[in-house]
Design an enzyme around this catalytic site. Sequence first.
Site, PDB file in Angstrom:
ATOM      1  N   LEU A  12     -19.016 -17.694  -8.432  1.00 10.70           N
ATOM      2  CA  LEU A  12     -18.974 -17.597  -9.895  1.00 10.70           C
ATOM      3  C   LEU A  12     -17.616 -17.039 -10.320  1.00 10.70           C
ATOM      4  O   LEU A  12     -17.289 -15.897  -9.990  1.00 10.70           O
ATOM      5  CB  LEU A  12     -20.092 -16.671 -10.391  1.00 10.70           C
ATOM      6  CG  LEU A  12     -21.513 -17.021  -9.925  1.00 10.70           C
ATOM      7  CD1 LEU A  12     -22.506 -16.018 -10.511  1.00 10.70           C
ATOM      8  CD2 LEU A  12     -21.889 -18.442 -10.324  1.00 10.70           C
ATOM      9  N   ARG A  19     -10.961  -7.071 -19.173  1.00  5.85           N
ATOM     10  CA  ARG A  19     -10.372  -5.755 -18.925  1.00  5.85           C
ATOM     11  C   ARG A  19      -9.117  -5.803 -18.052  1.00  5.85           C
ATOM     12  O   ARG A  19      -8.416  -4.803 -17.908  1.00  5.85           O
ATOM     13  CB  ARG A  19     -11.429  -4.824 -18.298  1.00  5.85           C
ATOM     14  CG  ARG A  19     -12.389  -4.277 -19.326  1.00  5.85           C
ATOM     15  CD  ARG A  19     -13.532  -3.521 -18.668  1.00  5.85           C
ATOM     16  NE  ARG A  19     -14.508  -4.436 -18.084  1.00  5.85           N
ATOM     17  CZ  ARG A  19     -15.458  -4.053 -17.231  1.00  5.85           C
ATOM     18  NH1 ARG A  19     -15.540  -2.795 -16.832  1.00  5.85           N
ATOM     19  NH2 ARG A  19     -16.322  -4.929 -16.758  1.00  5.85           N
ATOM     20  N   GLN A  79     -17.916 -24.612 -16.399  1.00  4.98           N
ATOM     21  CA  GLN A  79     -18.901 -24.019 -17.304  1.00  4.98           C
ATOM     22  C   GLN A  79     -18.175 -23.859 -18.643  1.00  4.98           C
ATOM     23  O   GLN A  79     -17.292 -23.009 -18.772  1.00  4.98           O
ATOM     24  CB  GLN A  79     -19.359 -22.656 -16.761  1.00  4.98           C
ATOM     25  CG  GLN A  79     -20.411 -21.984 -17.626  1.00  4.98           C
ATOM     26  CD  GLN A  79     -20.623 -20.509 -17.258  1.00  4.98           C
ATOM     27  OE1 GLN A  79     -19.718 -19.852 -16.733  1.00  4.98           O
ATOM     28  NE2 GLN A  79     -21.806 -19.989 -17.562  1.00  4.98           N
ATOM     29  N   GLY A 146     -26.042  -3.548 -12.287  1.00  6.58           N
ATOM     30  CA  GLY A 146     -27.482  -3.764 -12.351  1.00  6.58           C
ATOM     31  C   GLY A 146     -28.153  -2.902 -11.291  1.00  6.58           C
ATOM     32  O   GLY A 146     -27.658  -2.783 -10.174  1.00  6.58           O
ATOM     33  N   ASN A 233     -12.763  -5.349 -11.949  1.00  8.44           N
ATOM     34  CA  ASN A 233     -12.873  -5.633 -13.373  1.00  8.44           C
ATOM     35  C   ASN A 233     -11.613  -5.252 -14.132  1.00  8.44           C
ATOM     36  O   ASN A 233     -11.346  -5.766 -15.205  1.00  8.44           O
ATOM     37  CB  ASN A 233     -14.072  -4.891 -13.970  1.00  8.44           C
ATOM     38  CG  ASN A 233     -15.376  -5.416 -13.401  1.00  8.44           C
ATOM     39  OD1 ASN A 233     -15.648  -6.616 -13.452  1.00  8.44           O
ATOM     40  ND2 ASN A 233     -16.161  -4.539 -12.820  1.00  8.44           N
ATOM     41  N   ARG A 338      18.714 -13.536   3.748  1.00  7.16           N
ATOM     42  CA  ARG A 338      18.058 -14.525   2.882  1.00  7.16           C
ATOM     43  C   ARG A 338      17.644 -15.758   3.686  1.00  7.16           C
ATOM     44  O   ARG A 338      18.021 -15.908   4.841  1.00  7.16           O
ATOM     45  CB  ARG A 338      18.989 -14.860   1.724  1.00  7.16           C
ATOM     46  CG  ARG A 338      19.180 -13.670   0.782  1.00  7.16           C
ATOM     47  CD  ARG A 338      20.339 -13.886  -0.162  1.00  7.16           C
ATOM     48  NE  ARG A 338      20.231 -15.166  -0.855  1.00  7.16           N
ATOM     49  CZ  ARG A 338      21.247 -15.774  -1.465  1.00  7.16           C
ATOM     50  NH1 ARG A 338      22.447 -15.207  -1.463  1.00  7.16           N
ATOM     51  NH2 ARG A 338      21.073 -16.928  -2.063  1.00  7.16           N
ATOM     52  N   TYR A 371      29.708 -10.913   3.040  1.00  4.25           N
ATOM     53  CA  TYR A 371      28.805 -11.979   2.609  1.00  4.25           C
ATOM     54  C   TYR A 371      29.022 -13.177   3.519  1.00  4.25           C
ATOM     55  O   TYR A 371      30.145 -13.684   3.639  1.00  4.25           O
ATOM     56  CB  TYR A 371      29.053 -12.385   1.149  1.00  4.25           C
ATOM     57  CG  TYR A 371      28.235 -13.604   0.806  1.00  4.25           C
ATOM     58  CD1 TYR A 371      26.835 -13.536   0.775  1.00  4.25           C
ATOM     59  CD2 TYR A 371      28.837 -14.843   0.573  1.00  4.25           C
ATOM     60  CE1 TYR A 371      26.069 -14.657   0.518  1.00  4.25           C
ATOM     61  CE2 TYR A 371      28.064 -15.974   0.309  1.00  4.25           C
ATOM     62  CZ  TYR A 371      26.680 -15.871   0.285  1.00  4.25           C
ATOM     63  OH  TYR A 371      25.916 -16.977   0.051  1.00  4.25           O
ATOM     64  N   ASN A 391      31.688 -19.760  -0.028  1.00  9.32           N
ATOM     65  CA  ASN A 391      31.005 -21.031   0.222  1.00  9.32           C
ATOM     66  C   ASN A 391      30.838 -21.884  -1.018  1.00  9.32           C
ATOM     67  O   ASN A 391      30.405 -23.021  -0.929  1.00  9.32           O
ATOM     68  CB  ASN A 391      29.618 -20.751   0.832  1.00  9.32           C
ATOM     69  CG  ASN A 391      28.733 -19.929  -0.094  1.00  9.32           C
ATOM     70  OD1 ASN A 391      29.234 -19.147  -0.909  1.00  9.32           O
ATOM     71  ND2 ASN A 391      27.435 -20.102   0.012  1.00  9.32           N
TER      72      ASN A 391
HETATM   73  C1  UD1 Z   1     -23.196  -8.688 -12.532  1.00 11.33           C
HETATM   74  C2  UD1 Z   1     -24.699  -8.518 -12.366  1.00 11.33           C
HETATM   75  C3  UD1 Z   1     -25.002  -7.082 -12.042  1.00 11.33           C
HETATM   76  C4  UD1 Z   1     -24.247  -6.637 -10.810  1.00 11.33           C
HETATM   77  C5  UD1 Z   1     -22.756  -6.896 -10.983  1.00 11.33           C
HETATM   78  C6  UD1 Z   1     -22.037  -6.661  -9.670  1.00 11.33           C
HETATM   79  C7  UD1 Z   1     -25.755 -10.143 -13.839  1.00 11.33           C
HETATM   80  C8  UD1 Z   1     -26.439 -10.357 -15.141  1.00 11.33           C
HETATM   81  N1  UD1 Z   1     -25.354  -8.897 -13.596  1.00 11.33           N
HETATM   82  O1  UD1 Z   1     -22.810  -7.898 -13.662  1.00 11.33           O
HETATM   83  O2  UD1 Z   1     -26.398  -6.913 -11.825  1.00 11.33           O
HETATM   84  O3  UD1 Z   1     -24.477  -5.260 -10.556  1.00 11.33           O
HETATM   85  O4  UD1 Z   1     -22.530  -8.271 -11.345  1.00 11.33           O
HETATM   86  O5  UD1 Z   1     -20.656  -6.761  -9.852  1.00 11.33           O
HETATM   87  O6  UD1 Z   1     -25.643 -11.066 -13.071  1.00 11.33           O
HETATM   88  N2  UD1 Z   1     -19.589 -15.407 -14.533  1.00 11.33           N
HETATM   89  C9  UD1 Z   1     -19.517 -16.757 -14.760  1.00 11.33           C
HETATM   90  N3  UD1 Z   1     -20.039 -17.272 -15.914  1.00 11.33           N
HETATM   91  C10 UD1 Z   1     -20.637 -16.488 -16.820  1.00 11.33           C
HETATM   92  C11 UD1 Z   1     -20.722 -15.100 -16.580  1.00 11.33           C
HETATM   93  C12 UD1 Z   1     -20.174 -14.585 -15.424  1.00 11.33           C
HETATM   94  O7  UD1 Z   1     -18.981 -17.502 -13.957  1.00 11.33           O
HETATM   95  O8  UD1 Z   1     -21.113 -17.030 -17.831  1.00 11.33           O
HETATM   96  C13 UD1 Z   1     -19.016 -14.867 -13.300  1.00 11.33           C
HETATM   97  C14 UD1 Z   1     -17.889 -13.889 -13.535  1.00 11.33           C
HETATM   98  O9  UD1 Z   1     -16.624 -14.558 -13.554  1.00 11.33           O
HETATM   99  C15 UD1 Z   1     -18.024 -12.953 -12.344  1.00 11.33           C
HETATM  100  C16 UD1 Z   1     -19.499 -13.008 -11.994  1.00 11.33           C
HETATM  101  O10 UD1 Z   1     -20.002 -14.151 -12.613  1.00 11.33           O
HETATM  102  O11 UD1 Z   1     -17.273 -13.413 -11.216  1.00 11.33           O
HETATM  103  C17 UD1 Z   1     -20.228 -11.762 -12.481  1.00 11.33           C
HETATM  104  O12 UD1 Z   1     -20.102 -11.694 -13.895  1.00 11.33           O
HETATM  105  P1  UD1 Z   1     -19.789 -10.338 -14.650  1.00 11.33           P
HETATM  106  O13 UD1 Z   1     -19.717 -10.610 -16.093  1.00 11.33           O
HETATM  107  O14 UD1 Z   1     -18.674  -9.633 -14.014  1.00 11.33           O
HETATM  108  O15 UD1 Z   1     -21.159  -9.560 -14.361  1.00 11.33           O
HETATM  109  P2  UD1 Z   1     -21.379  -8.018 -14.387  1.00 11.33           P
HETATM  110  O16 UD1 Z   1     -21.574  -7.562 -15.780  1.00 11.33           O
HETATM  111  O17 UD1 Z   1     -20.354  -7.336 -13.564  1.00 11.33           O
HETATM  112 CA    CA Z   2     -18.303  -7.845 -12.618  1.00 10.17          CA
END
Ligand code: UD1
Ligand code: CA
Length: 495
Positions: A12, A19, A79, A146, A233, A338, A371, A391
């Site tokens: 993902l 941030r 997405q 989470g 993050n 270099r 050089y 050169n």
């Molecule tokens: C998520 C988890 C949380 C966990 C944490 C660990 C969920 C709801 N929460 O929270 O339980 O403790 O990761 O780091 O899953 N992403 C997408 N598409 C989206 C949203 C997110 O691709 O629509 C990807 C982000 O780029 C990232 C990953 O999913 O790589 C996690 O998303 P992020 O928003 O960082 O979730 P957290 O709030 O950190």
């Molecule tokens: Ca995260």
Amino acid sequence: MTDRVPAAVVVLAAGEGKRMRSELAKVLHAICGRSLLEHVLVAASPLAAQETLVVVGHMREQVIHHLDDIDQSGTPVVQEAQEGTGHATRIALDAAGASDGTVVVLPGDVPLITTETLQAMLQRHAETNAAATLLTSKLADPSGYGRIVRTQDGQVSAIVEERDATETQRQIDEVGTSIYAFDIAKLRAALARVTTDNAQGEEYLTDVIGLMVGDGDVVAAITAPATETLGVNDRVQLAQVRRAMRDRIVEHWMREGVTIIDPQTTWMGVRVTLEPDCVIHQNTQLHGATHIAAFAEVGPDSTLRNTTVGRGATVIKSHCTGAEVGPEAKVGPFAYLRPGTSLGRGAKAGAFTELKNARVGEDSKIPHLSYVGDAEIGDRANIGAATIFVNYDGVDKHDTKVGNDARVGSDTMLVAPVEIGDGAYTAAGSVITEDVPPGAMGVGRAKQRNVEGWVEKRRPDSPAAHAARKAREQSESPATMEPTSPVESEHEAGE
Ligand code: UD1
Ligand code: CA
């Protein structure tokens, strides 16, 4: 064993990474020579999944372009809007070919995860015949994550996002890492039922855990140390994971027999290779495909990129990129090598020398302040201090050749294209514009003339005039006359 080969890996990486405050997509920020995303893909690669899908969204052009560039890659799945981790996973599964088997889901920003831990998770998943197996971590400060809610007998019952958690749930120090193994069919079915009824109005992937438990499915979990599951993050966490990765790499090489004087100030990338018994001194950075052979010493205060250092060579306080330093060769202090530079066995590039596209033969020396660009230098030659290989004529670059055992006098300008033959000399201070044949002395400078008595006449009463008069009076008095020394050679500084 085959039941532990996942059908698919889903990474993902569509989130905004707000941030980071960056024009670069978060997962493309690099630590120790690889992007965060590539670290994750490299860790997952030995699982040998049939397909690897990377969910992209924010700054997707950059991420897709990067996926084209790297070796351990994946297929991008777009997405369009970031509607949550559940939504992202659902879109990936829509693009996945597999209808049964296991899918491993990972976020793109956990670069420290190891293959071994992913394999342990898959093993637990297979042994327990689970619908889902979670990778969890215990954190001293779990805020933002989470929380893993377990029943009294220790079974996972749900993951609750912090924003949706009760005060009691927030006390839980076991957190979800966003790394899972799922039964694909069961994940598909559960994702179809996930709602957006939560504090962020998103489809949470974490919600499938509660749904599966409610269905009576097995949900297993294994715990990994935070040193593997730390996510990125912001730039503070980026620095934390970089330090952790650095520690891991440096420790690996120390266990392989490398002496690292100060691990805290030594940085190296994942593609660096070191032979046992080389020594890396403090404040040294090794990047790219740098290789250091046994008994070579690099540092302190040196930066090497894509550079090879031969057995027993030394590189002190220098910056080298795309260079080859031969065995027993000496570089620095304060040398800049270099791309295209190669130093033969025992050769030297000393203080304040810059070399580019220059091949220097065995035991040849460029001891100081020179050089050397676009050059071919033979064996055992000496390039006197402050020699410049001229050169560039302002339009084109030209080559210079210096033969074996040649001695280029200090402060020589070698105006390329030009060739100094084997065993030839140049006079110090020469501007050499024509080839010097083997064994000849090339002299290219104005003849010196002395204007006798100039100082006493033109600078009367100056300290120089007083000194001159004293010297003249002494030399005019035969009693104090000293023999004059017969020095007549061309000087070259250095060895
Ligand atoms: C998520 C988890 C949380 C966990 C944490 C660990 C969920 C709801 N929460 O929270 O339980 O403790 O990761 O780091 O899953 N992403 C997408 N598409 C989206 C949203 C997110 O691709 O629509 C990807 C982000 O780029 C990232 C990953 O999913 O790589 C996690 O998303 P992020 O928003 O960082 O979730 P957290 O709030 O950190
Ligand atoms: Ca995260």
